[in-house]
Design a protein around this motif. Structure first.
Motif, PDB file in Angstrom:
ATOM      1  N   VAL A  39       0.856  -1.189   0.000  1.00 42.79           N
ATOM      2  CA  VAL A  39       0.000   0.000   0.000  1.00 42.79           C
ATOM      3  C   VAL A  39       0.895   1.244   0.000  1.00 42.79           C
ATOM      4  CG1 VAL A  39      -1.843   1.237   1.192  1.00 42.79           C
ATOM      5  CG2 VAL A  39      -1.762  -1.270   1.272  1.00 42.79           C
ATOM      6  N   HIS A  41       1.671   5.446  -0.708  1.00 39.78           N
ATOM      7  CA  HIS A  41       1.017   6.742  -0.546  1.00 39.78           C
ATOM      8  C   HIS A  41       0.334   7.206  -1.825  1.00 39.78           C
ATOM      9  CE1 HIS A  41       2.002   8.376   3.478  1.00 39.78           C
ATOM     10  NE2 HIS A  41       1.083   9.256   3.138  1.00 39.78           N
ATOM     11  N   ASP A  43      -1.303   5.504  -3.789  1.00 34.10           N
ATOM     12  CA  ASP A  43      -2.636   4.895  -3.841  1.00 34.10           C
ATOM     13  C   ASP A  43      -3.669   5.854  -3.243  1.00 34.10           C
ATOM     14  OD1 ASP A  43      -1.092   2.747  -4.617  1.00 34.10           O
ATOM     15  OD2 ASP A  43      -1.577   1.479  -2.889  1.00 34.10           O
ATOM     16  N   ILE A  44      -3.315   6.447  -2.116  1.00 30.57           N
ATOM     17  CA  ILE A  44      -4.241   7.362  -1.441  1.00 30.57           C
ATOM     18  C   ILE A  44      -4.486   8.606  -2.299  1.00 30.57           C
ATOM     19  CG2 ILE A  44      -4.686   8.714   0.646  1.00 30.57           C
ATOM     20  CD1 ILE A  44      -2.890   6.865   2.209  1.00 30.57           C
ATOM     21  N   ARG A  48      -8.242   9.131  -3.959  1.00 35.36           N
ATOM     22  CA  ARG A  48      -8.988  10.272  -3.425  1.00 35.36           C
ATOM     23  C   ARG A  48      -8.985  11.457  -4.368  1.00 35.36           C
ATOM     24  NH1 ARG A  48      -7.816  10.174   3.159  1.00 35.36           N
ATOM     25  NH2 ARG A  48      -8.695   8.082   3.435  1.00 35.36           N
ATOM     26  N   ILE A 304      -8.344  -1.776   4.588  1.00 40.80           N
ATOM     27  CA  ILE A 304      -7.611  -0.766   3.819  1.00 40.80           C
ATOM     28  C   ILE A 304      -7.971   0.671   4.211  1.00 40.80           C
ATOM     29  CG2 ILE A 304      -9.250  -0.824   1.870  1.00 40.80           C
ATOM     30  CD1 ILE A 304      -5.424  -0.338   1.639  1.00 40.80           C
ATOM     31  N   ASN A 305      -9.251   0.922   4.467  1.00 39.62           N
ATOM     32  CA  ASN A 305      -9.625   2.307   4.801  1.00 39.62           C
ATOM     33  C   ASN A 305      -8.995   2.753   6.123  1.00 39.62           C
ATOM     34  OD1 ASN A 305     -11.457   2.990   2.538  1.00 39.62           O
ATOM     35  ND2 ASN A 305     -12.613   1.240   3.329  1.00 39.62           N
ATOM     36  N   TYR A 308      -5.289   3.435   5.511  1.00 38.39           N
ATOM     37  CA  TYR A 308      -5.044   4.769   4.928  1.00 38.39           C
ATOM     38  C   TYR A 308      -5.007   5.836   6.020  1.00 38.39           C
ATOM     39  CZ  TYR A 308      -5.799   3.391  -0.034  1.00 38.39           C
ATOM     40  OH  TYR A 308      -5.699   2.852  -1.288  1.00 38.39           O
ATOM     41  N   GLU A 309      -5.969   5.753   6.941  1.00 38.54           N
ATOM     42  CA  GLU A 309      -6.010   6.748   8.021  1.00 38.54           C
ATOM     43  C   GLU A 309      -4.744   6.687   8.864  1.00 38.54           C
ATOM     44  OE1 GLU A 309      -8.145   9.180   8.039  1.00 38.54           O
ATOM     45  OE2 GLU A 309      -8.918   8.174   6.245  1.00 38.54           O
TER      46      GLU A 309
END
Lengths: 329, 329
Positions: A39, A41, A43-44, A48, A304-305, A308-309
């Protein structure tokens, strides 16, 4: 072929399970059963819509490792059962100088592993947060690490090559003193790689007193920080002819560097983006030889959510990796 | 020894005639009867206190050519009657790595030809807008151009070496396409030098249509513009792995470059400051061999204030040179 994935339908929506389709394995394609996906960064940013042009549904993921499940008739470099990886690139023009030089990452027509143009449905590429992927053989890498390290190899496909490529390009080696700015997914790989290349590597703190110790002493700085920050403080650490290379891409520019920071010691500010396919293979071989993998925390796809946080708070040492078997549940 | 000069007593005062003193010629010194002195933009910045730290009285001038009038007992490399030059540097520590490497320009203790620290009266160095100067032999260059070109050789001592050094350092040569931004005192030398080195040199206009023609085609850009300006437009002209080197020093930073301009093609932004003493000699020999001098407009010393005003309007092609004989009048 329909496979399970996790992705987002819009920039302001969380990631959720979805079914996506993968193209049939063509003559030059490799079908891969994905085992793990790192994962990143990016990706975020992409999912988004923090960078321009995100297409939905968006399935991120470009630190892919798994096992070959099918190969096309003309594929010679991979066979069913091989451990392989796919990084940030799944296509390029294959004809330009960049492609000819094995630097497909700089090809004007480079196709990213997600959000890139493709004739396949839905018209843009879908990444590694999924059970399977089909990729042209040129962009599939061989993995020679022991299989029990496979999850920790995944981040090498982006974080590893993104740091390896500039360290090699700027000839980091024995006798060099290398600074690494930002100790996250990329930075922690930069430290391991610079060390294995024989350099004396230094974690560059942003504490003024600690920085003063290193004034005018570094040959090279690998700057992995993607948030805008003062570059001049780091230039002061470089020797004459030293280079600071940026591998993070902030959404807004850094404060402008002082021209005197550059001209007084003939310093350079450079950028580097991922790496080419041949050097990605070289990096994987180098890491296997030196026993280098990423430091990871494994998660299920449905985590995954939350991951991300935690990444946005810097709460990961140093890379989350999705166990894609969890997609089947 | 007292000699005539022209300089300023304060940043808001015009330059006016003044008497200054030169130290006796020491064992390692060369006494020089100055024939001509070029007028550099730095002179204006310094004498008007636009950079920090100007000391008064200020006598600018670091593009000095003339004839040796005296040598110290230990001087072996110069003799009375030789044509010689002095550039931006009149002293350095002579012991550090930079000095040992012949890059005295990057020595932390480099002493500029004017406004630098010195035990001589008045405690700071006074430059070439004067009849004579006394300089340590290490910083005195031999001139092999024909004597009738002497005035046009003067600007080589700053404008010439400041452009020659980066062109050499970044290996400009046959087959390279080099862009030069800003066609003034420095830029016009950059064009002549790049051409003599065998490169295909291009004047980079700031006209968008003309720039588009050169997109991603340049190996190297020599940027001589000292005013803050958009760097991204020029990065777009560089090939993969291209470098843009700044030799102009604006009083305020350029607008911050986009990180993507650098990372998308592994480009570099660098700076370079003057050049070392051995490479200044090399540059003078190179120019003599290739018949290169600056394009100049000769002025009398009492025309210096008017010349400054014209320079600020860009009204000079491309370098004013003071005929120092006019100081005696």
């Amino acid at each position: 072929m329909t496979v399970k994935a996790i992705g987002a339908y819009a920039g302001d929506k969380p990631l959720e399970p979805m079914d996506i389709s993968r193209r049939p394995v063509g003559p030059h394609d490799v079908g891969i059963e994905i085992a793990f996906c790192g994962v990143c960064h990016s990706d975020i940013h992409q999912v988004r819509s923090e960078w321009a042009g995100t297409l939905y549904p968006c399935v991120p993921g470009h630190e892919i490792v798994g096992r070959v499940s099918a190969v096309g008739a003309h594929v010679t470099s991979h066979k069913v059962g091989d451990l392989v990886g796919v990084g940030c690139i799944v296509n390029s023009c294959k004809r330009c100088d960049d492609c000819s030089d094995g630097l497909e990452n700089y090809c004007d027509h480079m196709v990213g592993t997600y959000n890139g143009p493709t004739p396949d449905a839905p018209g843009h590429t879908l990444g590694g947060y999924s059970q399977q992927i089909v990729v042209h053989e040129r962009y599939v890498l061989r993995i020679s690490h022991p299989e029990d390290q496979l999850a920790a190899v995944a981040p090498l496909l982006c974080a590893g090559i993104t740091t390896y490529s500039p360290l090699r390009h700027w000839n980091v080696g024995p006798g060099h003193k290398v600074g690494v700015v930002g100790i996250g997914g990329l930075g922690h790989m930069g430290i391991k790689l610079a060390n294995a290349m024989g350099a004396h590597e230094v974690v560059v703190s942003r504490n003024a007193d600690e920085m003063a110790v290193h004034a005018k002493s570094l040959d090279f700085i690998l700057n992995t920080v993607a948030a805008p920050h003062d570059l001049d403080a780091f230039f002061a650490l470089l020797k004459r002819d030293g280079t600071m290379t940026l591998v993070g891409a902030p959404a807004t520019p850094h404060p402008s560097p002082e021209v005197f920071s550059l001209i007084m010691k003939r310093r350079s500010l450079a950028g580097s983006m991922i790496g080419g396919i041949p050097e990605t293979q070289e990096m994987l071989n180098f890491c296997a030889k030196h026993g280098i993998v990423a430091d990871i925390e494994m998660i299920r796809a449905d985590g995954i959510n939350e991951a991300y946080e935690r990444m946005l708070k810097g709460d990961v040492k140093y890379r989350f990796v999705i166990e894609t078997a969890s997609l089947a549940a």
